[in-house]
Design an enzyme around this catalytic site. Structure first.
Site, mmCIF file in Angstrom:
data_model
loop_
_atom_site.group_PDB
_atom_site.id
_atom_site.type_symbol
_atom_site.label_atom_id
_atom_site.label_comp_id
_atom_site.label_asym_id
_atom_site.label_seq_id
_atom_site.Cartn_x
_atom_site.Cartn_y
_atom_site.Cartn_z
ATOM 1 N N ASP A 135 0.997 4.135 1.407
ATOM 2 C CA ASP A 135 1.451 4.838 2.607
ATOM 3 C C ASP A 135 2.601 4.116 3.312
ATOM 4 O O ASP A 135 3.156 4.629 4.280
ATOM 5 C CB ASP A 135 0.284 5.074 3.578
ATOM 6 C CG ASP A 135 -0.420 3.799 4.012
ATOM 7 O OD1 ASP A 135 -0.600 2.896 3.176
ATOM 8 O OD2 ASP A 135 -0.809 3.703 5.190
ATOM 9 N N HIS A 136 2.977 2.957 2.794
ATOM 10 C CA HIS A 136 4.114 2.211 3.336
ATOM 11 C C HIS A 136 5.250 2.089 2.320
ATOM 12 O O HIS A 136 6.279 1.514 2.632
ATOM 13 C CB HIS A 136 3.675 0.804 3.760
ATOM 14 C CG HIS A 136 2.682 0.806 4.870
ATOM 15 N ND1 HIS A 136 2.992 0.433 6.158
ATOM 16 C CD2 HIS A 136 1.370 1.156 4.894
ATOM 17 C CE1 HIS A 136 1.920 0.544 6.924
ATOM 18 N NE2 HIS A 136 0.924 0.979 6.177
ATOM 19 N N HIS A 184 0.852 -1.187 0.000
ATOM 20 C CA HIS A 184 0.000 0.000 0.000
ATOM 21 C C HIS A 184 0.890 1.240 0.000
ATOM 22 O O HIS A 184 1.962 1.270 0.619
ATOM 23 C CB HIS A 184 -0.937 0.008 1.211
ATOM 24 C CG HIS A 184 -2.166 -0.818 1.006
ATOM 25 N ND1 HIS A 184 -2.862 -1.403 2.043
ATOM 26 C CD2 HIS A 184 -2.837 -1.168 -0.141
ATOM 27 C CE1 HIS A 184 -3.912 -2.070 1.552
ATOM 28 N NE2 HIS A 184 -3.910 -1.936 0.241
#
Length: 306
Positions: free
Chosen positions: A67-68, A65
Protein backbone atom coordinates in the site's frame (compact mmCIF):
# COMPACT_ATOMS: atom_id res chain seq x y z
CA UNK A 1 6.51 24.73 0.47
CA UNK A 2 3.27 22.79 0.49
CA UNK A 3 2.33 19.23 1.47
CA UNK A 4 -0.32 17.62 -0.71
CA UNK A 5 -1.97 14.30 0.20
CA UNK A 6 -2.61 11.99 -2.76
CA UNK A 7 -3.63 9.01 -0.63
CA UNK A 8 -4.42 8.79 3.08
CA UNK A 9 -5.79 5.30 3.69
CA UNK A 10 -4.34 2.16 5.21
CA UNK A 11 -3.97 -1.34 3.80
CA UNK A 12 -6.25 -1.34 0.78
CA UNK A 13 -7.78 1.34 -1.46
CA UNK A 14 -11.23 2.54 -0.42
CA UNK A 15 -13.81 4.87 -1.96
CA UNK A 16 -13.05 7.55 0.62
CA UNK A 17 -9.27 7.19 0.79
CA UNK A 18 -6.72 5.80 -1.63
CA UNK A 19 -3.56 4.18 -0.23
CA UNK A 20 -0.59 6.24 0.86
CA UNK A 21 1.19 8.86 -1.23
CA UNK A 22 2.24 12.38 -0.25
CA UNK A 23 3.69 15.09 -2.48
CA UNK A 24 5.95 17.77 -1.04
CA UNK A 25 5.68 20.69 -3.44
CA UNK A 26 8.90 22.69 -3.61
CA UNK A 27 7.95 24.71 -6.66
CA UNK A 28 9.09 28.08 -5.33
CA UNK A 29 12.18 26.66 -3.65
CA UNK A 30 13.52 24.49 -6.51
CA UNK A 31 10.82 24.04 -9.14
CA UNK A 32 10.30 20.39 -8.24
CA UNK A 33 8.17 17.91 -6.32
CA UNK A 34 9.29 15.22 -3.89
CA UNK A 35 7.06 12.19 -3.44
CA UNK A 36 6.78 10.20 -0.22
CA UNK A 37 5.43 6.70 -0.84
CA UNK A 38 3.57 5.66 -3.96
CA UNK A 39 0.67 3.35 -3.25
CA UNK A 40 -1.43 1.71 -5.94
CA UNK A 41 -3.15 4.21 -8.31
CA UNK A 42 -1.06 7.17 -7.21
CA UNK A 43 -0.76 8.22 -10.85
CA UNK A 44 -4.56 8.14 -11.12
CA UNK A 45 -4.80 10.45 -8.12
CA UNK A 46 -2.31 12.81 -9.76
CA UNK A 47 -4.66 13.10 -12.77
CA UNK A 48 -7.09 15.02 -10.53
CA UNK A 49 -4.43 17.58 -9.54
CA UNK A 50 -2.14 20.17 -11.10
CA UNK A 51 0.93 18.02 -10.28
CA UNK A 52 3.13 17.30 -13.27
CA UNK A 53 5.03 13.96 -13.00
CA UNK A 54 7.86 15.52 -15.00
CA UNK A 55 8.56 17.76 -11.99
CA UNK A 56 9.06 14.81 -9.63
CA UNK A 57 12.73 14.86 -8.63
CA UNK A 58 13.05 12.54 -5.61
CA UNK A 59 10.85 9.71 -4.36
CA UNK A 60 11.19 8.46 -0.78
CA UNK A 61 9.68 5.06 0.05
CA UNK A 62 9.13 4.48 3.78
CA UNK A 63 8.79 0.69 3.53
CA UNK A 64 8.00 -2.08 1.09
CA UNK A 65 4.42 -2.96 2.00
CA UNK A 66 2.25 -2.85 -1.11
CA UNK A 67 0.00 0.00 0.00
CA UNK A 68 3.08 2.25 -0.01
CA UNK A 69 4.79 0.86 -3.10
CA UNK A 70 2.60 -0.79 -5.76
CA UNK A 71 1.98 2.43 -7.67
CA UNK A 72 5.67 3.08 -8.29
CA UNK A 73 6.34 1.11 -11.53
CA UNK A 74 3.29 2.60 -13.23
CA UNK A 75 4.18 6.14 -12.22
CA UNK A 76 7.78 5.76 -13.42
CA UNK A 77 6.60 4.38 -16.76
CA UNK A 78 3.96 7.06 -17.30
CA UNK A 79 6.45 9.80 -16.46
CA UNK A 80 8.58 8.53 -19.35
CA UNK A 81 5.62 8.23 -21.75
CA UNK A 82 4.62 11.80 -20.90
CA UNK A 83 8.01 13.23 -21.86
CA UNK A 84 9.79 13.39 -18.52
CA UNK A 85 13.53 13.65 -19.17
CA UNK A 86 15.11 14.82 -15.91
CA UNK A 87 16.70 12.37 -13.48
CA UNK A 88 14.67 10.73 -10.72
CA UNK A 89 16.25 9.33 -7.56
CA UNK A 90 14.34 6.83 -5.42
CA UNK A 91 15.32 6.25 -1.79
CA UNK A 92 14.02 3.30 0.20
CA UNK A 93 14.79 0.12 2.16
CA UNK A 94 16.80 -2.84 0.94
CA UNK A 95 14.81 -4.77 -1.68
CA UNK A 96 13.54 -1.64 -3.42
CA UNK A 97 16.06 -1.92 -6.25
CA UNK A 98 15.06 -5.51 -7.04
CA UNK A 99 11.37 -4.61 -6.98
CA UNK A 100 11.69 -1.65 -9.35
CA UNK A 101 14.19 -3.23 -11.74
CA UNK A 102 12.23 -6.50 -11.95
CA UNK A 103 8.94 -4.68 -12.55
CA UNK A 104 10.40 -2.58 -15.34
CA UNK A 105 12.34 -5.46 -16.89
CA UNK A 106 9.52 -8.02 -16.90
CA UNK A 107 7.09 -5.48 -18.37
CA UNK A 108 9.59 -4.39 -21.03
CA UNK A 109 9.43 -0.79 -19.82
CA UNK A 110 12.14 1.56 -21.06
CA UNK A 111 12.60 4.88 -19.27
CA UNK A 112 13.76 7.89 -21.28
CA UNK A 113 15.26 9.54 -18.21
CA UNK A 114 18.05 8.53 -15.78
CA UNK A 115 16.85 6.58 -12.73
CA UNK A 116 18.92 6.08 -9.58
CA UNK A 117 17.79 3.78 -6.78
CA UNK A 118 19.41 4.27 -3.36
CA UNK A 119 18.82 1.61 -0.72
CA UNK A 120 19.01 3.38 2.61
CA UNK A 121 20.05 3.00 6.21
CA UNK A 122 19.81 5.49 9.07
CA UNK A 123 21.49 8.86 8.67
CA UNK A 124 21.65 11.63 6.11
CA UNK A 125 20.27 10.49 2.74
CA UNK A 126 20.38 13.73 0.83
CA UNK A 127 22.03 17.12 1.14
CA UNK A 128 22.53 20.08 -1.16
CA UNK A 129 22.71 23.84 -0.69
CA UNK A 130 18.99 23.98 0.19
CA UNK A 131 17.90 20.83 2.00
CA UNK A 132 18.98 17.93 4.19
CA UNK A 133 16.95 14.71 4.47
CA UNK A 134 17.61 12.41 7.41
CA UNK A 135 16.16 8.94 7.99
CA UNK A 136 15.64 6.80 11.06
CA UNK A 137 14.20 3.31 11.39
CA UNK A 138 10.81 3.08 13.08
CA UNK A 139 9.03 0.12 14.71
CA UNK A 140 7.05 -1.87 12.16
CA UNK A 141 6.69 -5.46 10.98
CA UNK A 142 9.28 -4.90 8.24
CA UNK A 143 11.96 -2.19 8.02
CA UNK A 144 10.09 1.13 7.94
CA UNK A 145 11.67 4.58 7.94
CA UNK A 146 10.70 8.08 8.87
CA UNK A 147 12.13 11.12 7.09
CA UNK A 148 13.06 14.54 8.47
CA UNK A 149 13.26 17.16 5.73
CA UNK A 150 15.29 20.16 6.86
CA UNK A 151 15.36 23.38 4.88
CA UNK A 152 18.65 25.20 5.46
CA UNK A 153 18.51 28.75 6.79
CA UNK A 154 18.38 31.40 4.07
CA UNK A 155 20.30 34.69 4.06
CA UNK A 156 18.44 37.63 5.53
CA UNK A 157 16.79 40.38 3.51
CA UNK A 158 19.14 42.83 1.86
CA UNK A 159 18.74 46.26 3.53
CA UNK A 160 18.59 48.26 0.32
CA UNK A 161 17.73 51.61 1.90
CA UNK A 162 20.72 51.33 4.20
CA UNK A 163 22.99 50.54 1.24
CA UNK A 164 21.71 53.55 -0.66
CA UNK A 165 22.43 55.75 2.38
CA UNK A 166 25.99 54.42 2.24
CA UNK A 167 26.20 55.52 -1.38
CA UNK A 168 25.97 52.06 -2.97
CA UNK A 169 23.78 51.86 -6.06
CA UNK A 170 22.12 48.61 -7.24
CA UNK A 171 24.53 46.33 -9.02
CA UNK A 172 27.03 43.49 -8.51
CA UNK A 173 27.97 44.70 -5.01
CA UNK A 174 24.43 44.02 -3.82
CA UNK A 175 24.80 40.35 -4.76
CA UNK A 176 28.10 40.03 -2.90
CA UNK A 177 26.73 41.65 0.24
CA UNK A 178 23.60 39.46 0.07
CA UNK A 179 25.93 36.43 0.01
CA UNK A 180 27.67 37.70 3.15
CA UNK A 181 30.79 38.99 1.42
CA UNK A 182 32.14 42.31 2.71
CA UNK A 183 33.16 44.74 -0.06
CA UNK A 184 35.56 47.64 -0.48
CA UNK A 185 34.36 50.74 -2.34
CA UNK A 186 36.52 52.76 -4.73
CA UNK A 187 37.27 55.33 -2.01
CA UNK A 188 38.59 52.58 0.28
CA UNK A 189 35.50 52.35 2.48
CA UNK A 190 34.91 48.81 3.73
CA UNK A 191 31.28 47.73 4.00
CA UNK A 192 30.78 44.86 6.43
CA UNK A 193 28.14 42.63 4.86
CA UNK A 194 26.52 41.83 8.21
CA UNK A 195 25.49 45.49 8.64
CA UNK A 196 23.44 45.47 5.46
CA UNK A 197 21.63 42.14 5.70
CA UNK A 198 18.74 41.35 8.02
CA UNK A 199 18.50 38.28 10.27
CA UNK A 200 18.69 34.87 8.60
CA UNK A 201 15.38 33.33 7.58
CA UNK A 202 14.96 30.18 9.61
CA UNK A 203 14.51 27.06 7.50
CA UNK A 204 11.45 24.88 7.90
CA UNK A 205 11.33 21.26 9.08
CA UNK A 206 8.83 18.64 7.89
CA UNK A 207 8.73 15.12 9.33
CA UNK A 208 6.98 12.33 7.42
CA UNK A 209 6.81 8.94 9.09
CA UNK A 210 6.15 5.52 7.65
CA UNK A 211 4.03 2.94 9.45
CA UNK A 212 5.11 2.62 13.07
CA UNK A 213 4.27 1.90 16.64
CA UNK A 214 4.84 4.83 18.98
CA UNK A 215 8.61 4.96 19.46
CA UNK A 216 11.57 7.15 20.39
CA UNK A 217 12.84 7.36 16.80
CA UNK A 218 9.59 9.05 15.75
CA UNK A 219 10.00 11.67 18.47
CA UNK A 220 13.59 12.37 17.48
CA UNK A 221 12.67 12.82 13.83
CA UNK A 222 9.81 15.12 14.81
CA UNK A 223 11.74 17.32 17.27
CA UNK A 224 10.59 20.96 16.85
CA UNK A 225 9.23 20.27 13.36
CA UNK A 226 6.92 22.75 11.67
CA UNK A 227 4.77 19.84 10.50
CA UNK A 228 4.63 16.20 11.59
CA UNK A 229 2.80 13.63 9.46
CA UNK A 230 2.12 10.60 11.67
CA UNK A 231 0.10 7.51 10.93
CA UNK A 232 -3.03 6.91 13.02
CA UNK A 233 -4.39 3.65 11.70
CA UNK A 234 -6.54 3.08 14.79
CA UNK A 235 -8.75 5.11 17.11
CA UNK A 236 -8.25 5.80 20.79
CA UNK A 237 -8.83 2.67 22.85
CA UNK A 238 -7.34 0.35 20.22
CA UNK A 239 -3.79 0.54 21.58
CA UNK A 240 -3.43 -3.23 21.99
CA UNK A 241 -4.56 -3.84 18.43
CA UNK A 242 -2.26 -1.10 17.15
CA UNK A 243 0.68 -2.65 18.99
CA UNK A 244 -0.04 -6.12 17.62
CA UNK A 245 -0.16 -4.80 14.05
CA UNK A 246 2.81 -2.41 14.46
CA UNK A 247 0.70 0.72 14.09
CA UNK A 248 -0.37 3.75 16.13
CA UNK A 249 -3.59 5.29 17.41
CA UNK A 250 -4.78 8.89 17.14
CA UNK A 251 -3.80 9.68 20.71
CA UNK A 252 -0.40 8.04 20.40
CA UNK A 253 0.35 10.21 17.37
CA UNK A 254 -0.76 13.25 19.37
CA UNK A 255 1.46 12.29 22.30
CA UNK A 256 4.44 12.09 19.94
CA UNK A 257 3.64 15.55 18.57
CA UNK A 258 3.26 16.99 22.06
CA UNK A 259 6.52 15.58 23.39
CA UNK A 260 8.41 16.54 20.22
CA UNK A 261 7.18 20.15 20.44
CA UNK A 262 5.98 20.29 16.84
CA UNK A 263 3.91 23.18 15.51
CA UNK A 264 1.32 21.15 13.61
CA UNK A 265 0.36 17.46 13.53
CA UNK A 266 -1.47 15.82 10.63
CA UNK A 267 -2.67 12.26 11.16
CA UNK A 268 -3.02 9.96 8.15
CA UNK A 269 -3.02 6.26 7.13
CA UNK A 270 -6.59 5.95 8.40
CA UNK A 271 -8.13 2.47 8.42
CA UNK A 272 -11.09 1.91 6.10
CA UNK A 273 -13.10 0.82 9.13
CA UNK A 274 -13.59 4.52 9.85
CA UNK A 275 -16.07 6.24 7.53
CA UNK A 276 -16.39 9.92 6.68
CA UNK A 277 -18.44 10.62 9.80
CA UNK A 278 -15.82 9.01 12.02
CA UNK A 279 -13.07 11.31 10.75
CA UNK A 280 -14.21 14.19 12.95
CA UNK A 281 -14.16 11.93 16.01
CA UNK A 282 -10.64 10.74 15.17
CA UNK A 283 -9.55 14.36 14.82
CA UNK A 284 -11.03 15.32 18.18
CA UNK A 285 -9.24 12.39 19.84
CA UNK A 286 -5.93 13.80 18.61
CA UNK A 287 -6.87 17.38 19.54
CA UNK A 288 -7.74 16.33 23.09
CA UNK A 289 -3.99 15.85 23.58
CA UNK A 290 -2.46 18.11 20.93
CA UNK A 291 -4.72 21.00 19.97
CA UNK A 292 -3.01 21.93 16.70
CA UNK A 293 -3.89 18.66 14.98
CA UNK A 294 -5.32 18.06 11.52
CA UNK A 295 -6.55 14.91 9.80
CA UNK A 296 -5.44 14.17 6.25
CA UNK A 297 -7.84 13.60 3.40
CA UNK A 298 -7.16 12.77 -0.21
CA UNK A 299 -6.33 16.01 -2.06
CA UNK A 300 -5.92 17.98 1.17
CA UNK A 301 -3.15 20.57 1.07
CA UNK A 302 -1.18 22.03 3.97
CA UNK A 303 1.01 25.08 3.40
CA UNK A 304 4.15 25.36 5.51
CA UNK A 305 4.89 29.08 5.83
CA UNK A 306 8.21 30.59 6.85
Amino acid sequence: MELFFLGTGAGVPAKLRNVTAIALKLLEERGSIWLFDCGEATQHQILHTSIKPSRIENIFITHLHGDHLYGLPGLLASRSFQGGESKVTIYGPAGLKAFVETSLSVSGTYLKYPLEIVEISEGVLFEDEQFIVEARKLEHGIPSYGFRIIEKDRPGTLLVDKLKEAGVTPGPLYKKIKEGISVTLEDGTILEAARFVGPKQKGRVVTILGDTRICEAAQELARNADLLVHEATFAKGEEALAYDYYHSTTTQAAETAKHANVKTLCITHISSRYDRNAAEELLQEARSIFSNSEIAADFKSIAIPR
